[in-house]
Design a protein around this motif. Sequence first.
Motif, PDB file in Angstrom:
ATOM      1  N   HIS A  39     -14.885 -15.515  -0.107  1.00  0.00           N
ATOM      2  CA  HIS A  39     -13.487 -15.930  -0.101  1.00  0.00           C
ATOM      3  C   HIS A  39     -13.230 -16.860  -1.295  1.00  0.00           C
ATOM      4  N   THR A 269     -15.443 -10.385  -5.467  1.00  0.00           N
ATOM      5  CA  THR A 269     -14.943  -9.887  -4.187  1.00  0.00           C
ATOM      6  C   THR A 269     -13.767  -8.942  -4.366  1.00  0.00           C
ATOM      7  N   HIS A 270     -13.789  -7.852  -3.589  1.00  0.00           N
ATOM      8  CA  HIS A 270     -12.721  -6.852  -3.557  1.00  0.00           C
ATOM      9  C   HIS A 270     -12.482  -6.203  -4.925  1.00  0.00           C
ATOM     10  N   GLN A 398      -6.975  -0.588   8.545  1.00  0.00           N
ATOM     11  CA  GLN A 398      -8.055  -1.340   7.897  1.00  0.00           C
ATOM     12  C   GLN A 398      -8.250  -0.940   6.433  1.00  0.00           C
ATOM     13  N   PRO A 401      -4.721  -1.921   1.648  1.00  0.00           N
ATOM     14  CA  PRO A 401      -4.949  -3.229   1.009  1.00  0.00           C
ATOM     15  C   PRO A 401      -4.171  -4.362   1.667  1.00  0.00           C
ATOM     16  N   TRP A 402      -4.748  -5.541   1.601  1.00  0.00           N
ATOM     17  CA  TRP A 402      -4.131  -6.748   2.146  1.00  0.00           C
ATOM     18  C   TRP A 402      -2.763  -6.974   1.505  1.00  0.00           C
ATOM     19  N   ARG A 405       0.003  -3.168   3.254  1.00  0.00           N
ATOM     20  CA  ARG A 405      -0.158  -2.155   4.287  1.00  0.00           C
ATOM     21  C   ARG A 405       1.189  -1.513   4.605  1.00  0.00           C
ATOM     22  N   LEU A 444      -7.479  -7.900  11.257  1.00  0.00           N
ATOM     23  CA  LEU A 444      -7.731  -7.398   9.900  1.00  0.00           C
ATOM     24  C   LEU A 444      -7.740  -8.549   8.899  1.00  0.00           C
ATOM     25  N   SER A 445      -6.912  -9.556   9.130  1.00  0.00           N
ATOM     26  CA  SER A 445      -6.915 -10.747   8.262  1.00  0.00           C
ATOM     27  C   SER A 445      -8.220 -11.514   8.420  1.00  0.00           C
ATOM     28  N   GLU A 447     -11.105 -10.281   9.313  1.00  0.00           N
ATOM     29  CA  GLU A 447     -12.138  -9.488   8.664  1.00  0.00           C
ATOM     30  C   GLU A 447     -12.070  -9.632   7.137  1.00  0.00           C
ATOM     31  N   TYR A 448     -10.876  -9.642   6.592  1.00  0.00           N
ATOM     32  CA  TYR A 448     -10.688  -9.711   5.142  1.00  0.00           C
ATOM     33  C   TYR A 448     -11.162 -11.052   4.579  1.00  0.00           C
ATOM     34  N   ALA A 451     -14.998 -11.926   6.473  1.00  0.00           N
ATOM     35  CA  ALA A 451     -15.994 -10.852   6.324  1.00  0.00           C
ATOM     36  C   ALA A 451     -16.898 -10.727   7.549  1.00  0.00           C
TER      37      ALA A 451
END
Length: 533
Positions: A39, A269-270, A398, A401-402, A405, A444-445, A447-448, A451
Motif C-alpha cells: 500500500h 504495486t498494481h 473483483q 479496477p479500483w 468499476r 473489495l476495498s 482486499e485492494y 491484500a
Amino acid sequence: MFNSNQFDVIVIGSGIGGLTTAAILAKFNHKKVLILEQHFIVGGFTQEFKHKGFQWDIGVQAVTEMAKGDIGRIIFDYITDGKLQWQKLPNPSDTLVYPDFTFNISSNPQGNLSDLVRMFPHEKASLRRYFSDLKKVTIWYRINLIANFAPQWLKKIIKPFLRQLVKTAHLTAKEYVERNFHNPQLKALLTSQWGAYGLPPSQISFGIHAVAMTSYGKGSWYPVGGSQAIVECILPTITKVGGRILTQRQVTEIIVKNGVAIGVKARKTHDSTAEPEIYHAPIIISDAGAFNTYTKLLSEEYATTYCHQIKAFPKGYSMLFLFVGLKESPETLNLGTANYWIFNSYNHDQALQEQVAAPDKVINSCMLSFPSLKNHTTVRHTCEIIVYADYNYFEKWQSQPWKKRSSDYYKLKEKIAQKIIGFIEEYYPGFKELIEYYELATPLSVEYFIASDRGSLYGIPAIPKRFTQEWISPKTPIKNLYLSGTDALIHGIVGATIAGVLTTGIINGWFGFFKVMFAIIFENQKYYRKQCQ
C-alpha cells in the motif's frame, strides 16, 4: 534491469505484527531492516483514512491491555521508546444494544458480573462459573503459549495442567452458552462482541472468546493523536539503525535456494509492467498472512503441504465500512466514546447469514463508533459503522479496477449505505440528520488496500481447530523464513504485537523469547522509574 539491495532482515508487510518484529530486531539485535509495503500508507489496520476534511481510523476502535504493567503496554513502550501515549476510554467501554434492552460493559469485571446477575438472577451460578471459566481458559492459553518455548522436562510438568482446561477452550462459544445457560437474552448478551474476533458464536473458539472477553473486561484505551500515531512512533526505532521502509512494493516471490530463504522479488504495486526488484537478507519475515505466504509467495518447488491445508481451511468473513462525516458532535444524541454493538435479534448466527446473503436488503447488526470523540486532535466529528459481509457477494466486480468499476457496483454500494444508515436511525433517531458526508468501503476495498485473502480482516479464522494447525506459528518449514502477525498467534492488535515478540524470540535461538521479554520488561521498568521521579 534488476535492482539488488542487501539488508539484515526483510519484512513483508507493515501491519502491527511486522512493525513490532522489525522494531525489536532493530533495537534488540541492531539489525538493518527493510520493510516492503504494497500500500502507499504504512501500518496495515492501524492506518487512518482521510477525505473531505474528515479522518477515520480503520481498525483501532479501541485497544485493550494498555494499562501500565499490561503486556501490550510494555511491548509498545519498548518499540516506541516510550513515545506513544495512551488515553483510557471512559466507561462504558462497550454498549450492547438490542430492541428491548441495553447493557453497558464497564472496565470492572466484578461490576459486569453483578450487573448480569441483577438482570438474570436465576442464572447466578452459571454466570459465576462463566467468569471463572474465562479466567481459566485465558490462563490456559498463556501457559500453552509459554510452554512452546520451554524445555521438554518443563513441558511434561505443564501438560497435565493444560489438559484439564483444553476441552472447554476447544468448544465454540455457542456450545458453551448452550450447555450452561437457559435464557436466550443472556446467551445473546454474552456472545454479543463476536464481531471483535470475526466469527459468529457457532464458529468461534471459546478459547479465543475467553481471551478477548478477559481483555475487554479490563477496559479500553486509544492512542493519543489517533491510530496513525502508532506507526509514527514505531518507525524511528527502525530507521535510526539504518532500516528502510518502501511503500507501493508488492512482493511477488520469496526467493529460496537449497531450502533456505535468501531474499524476495518485488515490483511496483498494481503495475504488472514494472521492472522486478530483488532484495537479499539472511532473515525473511512475512507479515502478509499464512494464506498469502504459503500459497502465493513460495514457488511450487518449495510449496509445502501447508499450502494445501491452508487452501482447504474454512474462510472467514470480510466487512463493510461506512465512513461518515458529521455536521456536529454525536454527543447531541447522547452517544459517546463507547463502541456500540447493535442487534435486532438474539440469534447472532441466523441474523448474520441473512445479512451476508443480501446486505442491500437486510442489515441485522453492526458496530458503531465515533473516532473523533476518542482522538482529540481531530477537528471535525466522524462516525464509523462496521457491518460483516461475505466476499462472494461482491466478487463479480473483483477484476474491475479500483474506482473504475461498473455503475451497478456503485448503485449497490449506495443501497447498502442507505440500508445501514436506516438501521442506525431506528435505534438513534436524528442520526441521519447529523450526516454531512458518507462513503462505503466493501470487501473489495479491503482486499485492494490490505491484500488479505478475500478481504478478510482477521486472517485465518479462529475456529476451534485453528489451535491444532502447525502452520499457525512463527516457524515455517523453510529455513530463515518466519511469520509474524495474527496468523502467527492470535487476532487483534495486541495479539499481533505479541506475535512479533514471539517471532523475534525464535530468531534469537534458545531461550530467545525469554531474553527478548527480559529486555522489554527491564526497559519498561526504567521508563516507569523516570516517570515516578
